[in-house]
Design a protein around this motif. Sequence first.
Motif, short mmCIF file in Angstrom:
data_model
loop_
_atom_site.label_atom_id
_atom_site.label_comp_id
_atom_site.label_asym_id
_atom_site.label_seq_id
_atom_site.Cartn_x
_atom_site.Cartn_y
_atom_site.Cartn_z
N ALA A 111 0.89 -1.09 -0.04
CA ALA A 111 -0.02 -0.04 -0.27
C ALA A 111 0.71 1.20 0.23
N SER A 182 -8.52 -8.58 2.06
CA SER A 182 -7.84 -7.47 2.84
C SER A 182 -6.53 -7.66 3.17
N VAL A 184 -2.81 -5.89 4.83
CA VAL A 184 -2.26 -4.78 5.70
C VAL A 184 -0.87 -4.86 5.74
N GLU A 185 -0.16 -3.71 5.42
CA GLU A 185 1.21 -3.50 5.34
C GLU A 185 1.79 -3.18 6.89
N ARG A 192 -2.00 -10.77 4.61
CA ARG A 192 -3.44 -11.28 4.19
C ARG A 192 -4.30 -11.45 5.54
N ARG A 196 -13.14 -9.86 2.18
CA ARG A 196 -13.75 -8.72 2.33
C ARG A 196 -14.66 -8.54 0.97
N ARG A 238 -6.29 1.23 0.80
CA ARG A 238 -5.31 1.28 1.81
C ARG A 238 -5.17 -0.12 2.51
N TYR A 239 -5.98 -0.90 2.24
CA TYR A 239 -5.90 -2.42 2.74
C TYR A 239 -5.94 -3.66 1.21
N THR A 240 -5.14 -2.89 0.26
CA THR A 240 -5.40 -3.71 -1.07
C THR A 240 -3.99 -4.10 -1.42
#
Length: 673
Positions: A111, A182, A184-185, A192, A196, A238-240
Amino acid sequence: MLFTKNRVFLWNGGTIAGFRPQEARNSSSKNSREKPARIAYLLTVNGRASRQVKRLISVLYHPSHFFYIHVDARQDYMYREMLGIEKKCTTKNIRVARGIGLRHASIWGGASLLKTLLSSANEILAQDHNWDFLVNLSESDFPVKSNARLTEFLTLNKGMNFVKSHGREVQRFITKQGLDKSFVECEARMWRIGDRKLPTGIQIDGGSDWVALSRDFVEYVANPVPDPLISGLLEVFRYTLLPAESFFHTALRNSRFCDTYIDNNLHVTNWKRKLGCKCQYRAIVDWCGCSPNDFKSEDFGRIKSTADRNLFFARKFEPTIDQRIIDRTEEWIYPSKSNKTQKLKGYDAYWQSVYHYADLSPMADDTLLTISDSLARLTYKNLKIEDYIFSQIKLLEATAYFRSNRFIGILIRCNANTNDLESLESSTFQNEFPEQVESLISLKQNITITKSWKNRIRNLAVSTDYDQKEQTFRNLVAAMSVLSTPVLAYELVPGFTPLRNLSVLWVDPYGHLADMGQLQMEEATLFGHIKPQLGEPLVIGTWHVLLMADSDLVAKLNFLVVPLAYWRNQKITLRKAKELHNGSLAPYQVNENINHWWTNYLSTSTINSSTTEQRIGLELERWIDALVSEYYEIKNTCWTVEMPEVRGKLEKCSETSWSSLSPDYKADIRNLC
C-alpha cells in the motif's frame, strides 16, 4: 458523489450510463499549431543502478520537461547519486524528493507504493513548473521512441489519461489480483488478514501501475481534500494488495474523467509468465504475483515491433543482465547517435556499485564486506609497498564491472590513509573522494569438465541469490560464507540430451559427503538449478561439487566458504566467531546406501568438533586473506591520488578503460541542463 447499490454512479446530478475506452488521436484537424505538451516525469527508483538512471534522464531530457525523483527511503547510495544530478542541473527542472513525509520505503505489492505516487504527485503540482502529463517510470524503463515523437503524440491527446486495463472478465481479475481480500502492510510485508466485500455501485478496474495522466486528473486524485469518491477509494485501497495497479483505473472509470480513459499505458512489457510467476515475493507478501522479465538482445524484435504502435516505453531493462539491448534500443530511436557513440571510450562497459563506505541503509552484506575488505588488503600487498600499516587499509567502494555484455570482475577502491573517513565530507562525485588505488579483480577458474562432456555443458556455477526469473546469480562475485545458501546452476548445450540422469555430490572441505541430489534431465530442459540441504553454519574452506553420470565423474567445481570478519557490519566478536566458525554440529543427512564407486572421491577423515575457532582481529584477517587469494586474482591496479610509491608503475584510473573513474558517456550528465 456517492457509492450506490446498483452499477450506476452519480455525480453532480449526472449519470454514467455506460463506459467505453477512448481511442488515442494520431492526427489533428486543427489548423493552428498546438503548443507542445510538457511532461512531468515521476521517477521512482531503487537499488544501485545509478548510472542507468542517469542514462535514462539523459535520453528523456528536454528543458520543457520536469523530473521529480523519488528514491526509496532505505537507499542511501542512490539518494546521494540523485542529489548529485539535481545539484548539477542549474535550470532547476530536476528535483529529488527530500524531507519528512516525502520519502517512503515501499515494497512489492505494498500500500506504501500508492502513498508514494500520490504524495509525489502533490509535490510535483506544488513545483513552479507547468506541465500537461504526469508519466511515472522506474530505473528499469527505457524509451522506444524519440522525445519528439512522444511530445507530438501527447500534444494531440491533451486532457486524456493513459492506463492499461487487465483485459479480462472483471470477477476473474478481482479474484486473481486478490482484491476481494484484505491486506495490511506491516514490517515491510503485506499480510493477508481475511476476505472482504468490495463496495457496490462502482466499476472496479485495474491492470498496470505504469500510467500517463493528465494534469487535471492528477489534481483531482491528489487533492489533499478529496471528494467522497476518492476518499472512499483511498480507504479501500489502503488495505489492498497492489493498490497502484487499480486505484487510478477505478477512479477514472467512476468519475467525471471517464471519457478521458484510453486503454494504453504507452508501455510494452516483457512478460514471460512461466518464468515471472514463480511466487518470488513470498518473503514480503502473502500472495503469489507475477513480474515481467528483462529484455535481452534476443528480444530486440519485440522492441522494433512497436514502431507503428502508440507505445513509447518498454520495461524491464537491467544493464547487469543485458546492456547491449539498451544500446541497440537507443541507437534505433536515435540513429544519428549510433556511429558517434560506438567510438566513444567506455561505450560497451557498465559499472554498478555494490558497496560504498558512506552507506548507512540498507546494511551491507557481511559476506561481501568480508571478502571486499580482504581484497583491499591484498591489493596493497600486491603492490609490495613495505611501509603501509596493515590495519590502516580502508575499503571505500566495491563495483561490479561489465564489458561486452558480460561480467568481468569486481573493482575495489581503497586507501591506506590514516585519516578518519567518517570525518570526511560525503560526496556524490567520485573524484572528490580521497581514494589512493583501485583494483580490477576476477574470479579464478575453479571448474574442470571431462573431454567427453566439454561440448555438452555450456555453464556450471555455484553461488547464492539465484534469480529464477532471469536464470542468473545476483551474487556476481560468488561471495559465500558460513551462513550462505549455495546453489548450483547449470546450462546444457542445445540439442544435447543425456541418456541418464546426473547425480550432484556436495563434498565439504574435509572430504565428507554433505548432500546428494539429482539433475532430472528432460529433452526440453537446457538449464536449471539445484539447492542442497546443508546445515548452518557451513564448514570453512574449499567445497567441491561433483557431477556424476553413474560412476563416471563428468565435472568438478570448487567454491570457497569464508569465515566472517563482520557481523551486522561491525567487526565480529570472539563470542560470535566461536559460534559461527566451527561448522554445524549436526551430522549430514545423506543416504548411507551411496554408490560405492563414489567413495573414491570422498574422505574418511573426521572433524575435531572440540577444536573451537578462536581467530579474531589480525589473525582472522590473515586467515581470510589466505583463503581469498586462492580464489580471486588481481588483474590490474590504478591510482586515483598520486602516490610516490607507485609513480610510473601504475596508470591513472581516469585514463584506463576499466576503472570506475574512466569515461562513461552514457551516464555523463555534467552538461545535461
